[in-house]
Design a protein around this motif. Structure first.
Motif, PDB file in Angstrom:
ATOM      1  N   HIS A  81      -6.953   9.115 -41.364  1.00  0.00           N
ATOM      2  CA  HIS A  81      -7.721  10.275 -40.923  1.00  0.00           C
ATOM      3  C   HIS A  81      -8.096  11.065 -42.170  1.00  0.00           C
ATOM      4  O   HIS A  81      -7.251  11.330 -43.021  1.00  0.00           O
ATOM      5  CB  HIS A  81      -6.901  11.148 -39.973  1.00  0.00           C
ATOM      6  N   TYR A  82      -9.367  11.438 -42.275  1.00  0.00           N
ATOM      7  CA  TYR A  82      -9.822  12.161 -43.459  1.00  0.00           C
ATOM      8  C   TYR A  82     -10.694  13.338 -43.056  1.00  0.00           C
ATOM      9  O   TYR A  82     -11.290  13.360 -41.988  1.00  0.00           O
ATOM     10  CB  TYR A  82     -10.582  11.231 -44.413  1.00  0.00           C
ATOM     11  N   LYS A  83     -10.738  14.330 -43.939  1.00  0.00           N
ATOM     12  CA  LYS A  83     -11.539  15.530 -43.678  1.00  0.00           C
ATOM     13  C   LYS A  83     -12.029  16.101 -44.992  1.00  0.00           C
ATOM     14  O   LYS A  83     -11.271  16.224 -45.947  1.00  0.00           O
ATOM     15  CB  LYS A  83     -10.698  16.561 -42.949  1.00  0.00           C
ATOM     16  N   HIS A 114     -13.332  19.147 -38.450  1.00  0.00           N
ATOM     17  CA  HIS A 114     -12.588  18.088 -37.769  1.00  0.00           C
ATOM     18  C   HIS A 114     -12.341  16.895 -38.686  1.00  0.00           C
ATOM     19  O   HIS A 114     -13.023  16.709 -39.686  1.00  0.00           O
ATOM     20  CB  HIS A 114     -13.352  17.643 -36.527  1.00  0.00           C
ATOM     21  N   TYR A 115     -11.358  16.099 -38.300  1.00  0.00           N
ATOM     22  CA  TYR A 115     -11.035  14.884 -39.035  1.00  0.00           C
ATOM     23  C   TYR A 115     -11.826  13.713 -38.479  1.00  0.00           C
ATOM     24  O   TYR A 115     -12.043  13.624 -37.272  1.00  0.00           O
ATOM     25  CB  TYR A 115      -9.538  14.561 -38.912  1.00  0.00           C
ATOM     26  N   THR A 165     -12.078   9.258 -38.772  1.00  0.00           N
ATOM     27  CA  THR A 165     -11.106   8.183 -38.898  1.00  0.00           C
ATOM     28  C   THR A 165     -11.735   6.933 -39.489  1.00  0.00           C
ATOM     29  O   THR A 165     -12.834   6.557 -39.108  1.00  0.00           O
ATOM     30  CB  THR A 165     -10.516   7.844 -37.511  1.00  0.00           C
ATOM     31  N   VAL A 188      -3.009  10.832 -43.316  1.00  0.00           N
ATOM     32  CA  VAL A 188      -3.964  11.926 -43.217  1.00  0.00           C
ATOM     33  C   VAL A 188      -4.266  12.419 -44.623  1.00  0.00           C
ATOM     34  O   VAL A 188      -3.345  12.765 -45.367  1.00  0.00           O
ATOM     35  CB  VAL A 188      -3.416  13.079 -42.351  1.00  0.00           C
ATOM     36  N   ASP A 232      -7.170  14.629 -47.352  1.00  0.00           N
ATOM     37  CA  ASP A 232      -8.289  15.538 -47.552  1.00  0.00           C
ATOM     38  C   ASP A 232      -9.184  14.928 -48.626  1.00  0.00           C
ATOM     39  O   ASP A 232      -8.700  14.310 -49.573  1.00  0.00           O
ATOM     40  CB  ASP A 232      -7.807  16.920 -48.011  1.00  0.00           C
TER      41      ASP A 232
END
Length: 77
Positions: free
Chosen positions: A5-7, A13-14, A16, A65, A67
């Motif tokens: 999951h990245y943002k 929002h994230y 995928t 997860v 960033d």
């Protein structure tokens, strides 16, 4: 199926990225994110950090997860 999951900091929002196997290399993760976001390799580089610790990460693993920060590359003169 394993996923990361990245943002981007500018998004709320994230998203995928899914992959086969237990791990994804950092280079493959960056390529998949850039492809999904329609970013060009010649214009920028992505900095990937662990969302929980804030540290630079070397490998994306299952249910990770992160960033993402887009770094603009300087043009060669």
């Amino acid at each position: 199926m394993p996923c990361v999951h990245y943002k981007f900091s500018s998004l709320l929002h994230y998203d995928t990225v899914t992959f086969s196997g237990l791990h994804i290399s950092l280079g493959n993760l960056k390529r998949q994110i850039m492809g999904r976001q329609k970013l060009k390799v010649t214009n920028c580089e992505l900095q990937i950090t662990n969302a929980q610790t804030g540290e630079d990460t070397e490998l994306g693993v299952e249910d990770y997860v992160v960033d993402v920060q887009r770094l603009v590359l300087a043009k060669a003169q």
